[in-house]
Design an enzyme around this catalytic site. Structure first.
Site, short mmCIF file in Angstrom:
data_model
loop_
_atom_site.label_atom_id
_atom_site.label_comp_id
_atom_site.label_asym_id
_atom_site.label_seq_id
_atom_site.Cartn_x
_atom_site.Cartn_y
_atom_site.Cartn_z
N SER A 251 0.80 -1.21 0.00
CA SER A 251 0.00 0.00 0.00
C SER A 251 0.84 1.26 0.00
CB SER A 251 -0.94 0.00 1.20
OG SER A 251 -0.33 0.66 2.29
N LYS A 252 0.27 2.27 -0.60
CA LYS A 252 0.97 3.55 -0.70
C LYS A 252 1.27 4.09 0.68
CE LYS A 252 -1.90 4.63 -4.69
NZ LYS A 252 -2.78 5.56 -5.36
#
Length: 530
Positions: A251-252
RNA sequence: GUCCGGUUCGUCUAGGGGUUAGGACACCGCCCUUUCACGGCGGCAACACGGGUUCAAAUCCCGUACCGGAUACCA
């Protein structure tokens, strides 16, 4: 019916590696079936969507070579249609107004809040217990008319189940009791994701929805909407997730720029190599081949070859050598050293240009870099009669440039290496790797006088003799014997002075390609010793 | 919690009743060589566990464990 697929990212940041793979698989599927690959920007969450992000997504897709076949669709432009659909379902009694005041989620950890709330339900919560589910039409209408805010929820039937045949995971089934009466329209009138997706997919005539496994439960909700709307749902296929080394979804927010496509472009990765690597994350053609061109991927791709288990994208934040997945690094290097030189040259040009190392002489008027391919075979040192000097290209010329690239690419991992490791080939202004200086120069203090002396020897020897590998070897060998040292000591010392680094091609080739004039200058220089 | 999904070398994976369980990356060793991150050769290393079906299970079935995903007036 011709296949139509779509990649539907939400513009809330840069293009994600996992999303890129989803785009790639959609693209491959469409191409193989002779269908269309479309792009839809899911910007219904106005608060989080940005134009900047949309640009970045477009840019990323452009880089990796996945251009949409039709005009980009912006979901927010269809909001009226989404509202109309919700209204229709309301009128038909398939949806109802929910006047429950909106619960404001504590935005800190929405995920956790949701999870806690769900857990608190102990799994026995009745998904149909909404007080407004069976409110009379008159009551509902009059409250709405009075201006009382409401959300519109889908009225999920009491009993039954949604099911579909997933292209990857096979038959999927979910009891209605597991799905709540999902909100279609927010109380502020904004359509919500599941409604918007279904409406747009219908509108865009999407035939196959290929997306991440994290959408599996959404699919059941969306099928409910399709059924309420009286439309046959498309085919669905869910892709396994790409996980970070810890085993969590990449995930970012928690993994940072490692998940951004632009990181790889900026770090000197070739789009073709990155694409190839991505294709192998969660898909296999069932053979031992690993290097695939885009055309080959299109030809071989199949949903049957997509795995059901997630893959880990390896990286070590604090290890410069393995800052990203080592197979990805290997693959990029493999592309750099084995791809047709023709195809590589333009990338090297761009890299040198951005590092201010590019010179127009490398590409004379009228000569495309791609023309070089035919001449490189002749330029390979191995193929050239050693005693013949006449075909040594002039320093800084087009042929010289082509030959240098071909010579140095074999130990490079990224395009950046051409301007970093390879800087000394293109500029007089290059640094000396301290490790190389220590290991190859300072360990042998005599070199400080020997190497300038070697320069003198070169000067006299090559005044009339051609400066070729064979002749250079003779001279250097004689010199090292004279000094009573190993050939390697001289060679590696010279390498450090001439290239600034400890690794590279055959030193004889380096002498030759650098040219006599610069060789003399660099051998005499005391810069590295300070 | 509940629902869904997954589990073959460290990683990406092949194989889906009988294989010495194959390949790639990484790692290690040897060779080549003036060094080297090129190249060549070789090595280390895996079927989560327990039952069952079967002459035979990594492969089929059931269970357990562990991991992941989902769960919202986000997408």
């Amino acid at each position: 019916m011709t296949v139509r697929v779509r990649f539907a990212p939400s513009p809330t940041g840069y293009l994600h590696v996992g999303a890129t793979r989803a785009a790639l698989f959609n693209y491959l599927y469409a191409r193989q079936k002779g269908g269309k690959f479309l792009l839809r920007i899911e910007d219904t969450d106005l608060a989080r969507s940005t134009d900047e992000s949309t640009r970045s997504i477009l840019e990323g897709l452009g880089w990796i070579g996945l251009q949409p076949d039709e005009e980009v669709v912006f979901q927010s432009n269809n909001a009226d249609k989404h509202r109309a659909a919700a209204k229709k379902l309301l009128d038909e009694g398939k949806a109802y107004r929910d006047f429950t005041p909106k619960a404001v989620p504590s935005d800190a950890n929405v995920k956790d809040t949701i999870k806690d709330r769900a857990r608190a339900g102990q799994g026995t919560r009745n998904m149909r217990d909404n007080a407004y589910r069976n409110i009379s039409n008159e009551d509902s209408d009059s409250r709405a008319a009075a201006g009382e805010p409401f959300a519109i929820r889908l009225k999920v039937p009491e009993t039954g189940k949604t099911s579909f045949e997933d292209g990857v995971f096979g038959f999927q089934e979910r009891d209605y009791s597991e799905t709540e009466d999902l909100v279609l329209l927010r109380s502020d009138g904004h359509p919500l994701y599941n409604l918007a997706v279904v409406c747009d997919d219908i509108e865009m005539e999407i035939t196959d929805v290929i997306r991440g496994q994290d959408h599996l439960t959404n699919t059941h909700k969306q099928i409910l909407i399709y059924e309420a709307l009286g439309v046959t749902p498309p085919n669905f296929a869910h892709l396994p997730l790409i996980l970070a080394p810890g085993g969590k979804k990449l995930s970012k927010r928690i993994h940072g720029e490692i998940v951004s496509l632009t990181t790889y472009r900026d770090a000197g990765f070739l789009a073709a190599a990155f694409r190839n690597f991505l294709a192998l994350m969660g898909w296999s053609a069932g053979e031992e081949k690993e290097i695939y061109s885009l055309d080959e991927l299109v030809e071989k791709f199949s949903l049957d070859g997509v795995h059901r288990s997630s893959a880990i994208f390896n990286y070590e934040p604090n290890n410069p050598k393995r800052w990203t997945d080592d197979k990805l690094i290997w693959m990029n290097a493999e592309y750099i050293r084995t791809m047709p030189l023709t195809n590589l040259l333009p990338f090297v040009k761009e890299e040198l240009r951005s590092a201010k190392l590019w010179r127009e002489e490398y590409q004379p008027e009228g000569r495309a870099l791609s023309e070089a391919a035919t001449s490189t075979a002749d330029l390979r040192p191995d193929d050239r009669p050693a005693a013949v000097a006449i075909d040594l290209p002039e320093y800084g010329s087009y042929d010289w440039f082509v030959r240098v690239v071909d010579l140095i690419r074999h130990r490079f991992f990224t395009l950046k290496d051409f301007s970093l490791q390879g800087r000394a080939y293109f500029s007089e202004d290059y640094d000396f790797d301290p490790v190389a200086v220590e290991k190859n120069l300072k360990k042998f203090p005599d070199l400080q006088t020997w190497l300038p002396e070697l320069a003198g020897r070169f000067e006299s020897e090559f005044a009339s003799t051609p400066y070729t590998e064979e002749n250079i070897e003779t001279v250097v060998k004689a010199f090292s014997e004279e000094k009573g040292t190993r050939l390697g000591v001289i060679m590696n010392g010279a390498r450090t002075l001439l290239t600034g680094v400890a690794v590279g091609p055959s030193m004889l080739s380096v002498f030759e390609i650098i040219g006599l004039e610069r060789t003399l200058m660099r051998l005499k220089s005391q810069l590295a010793w300070n």
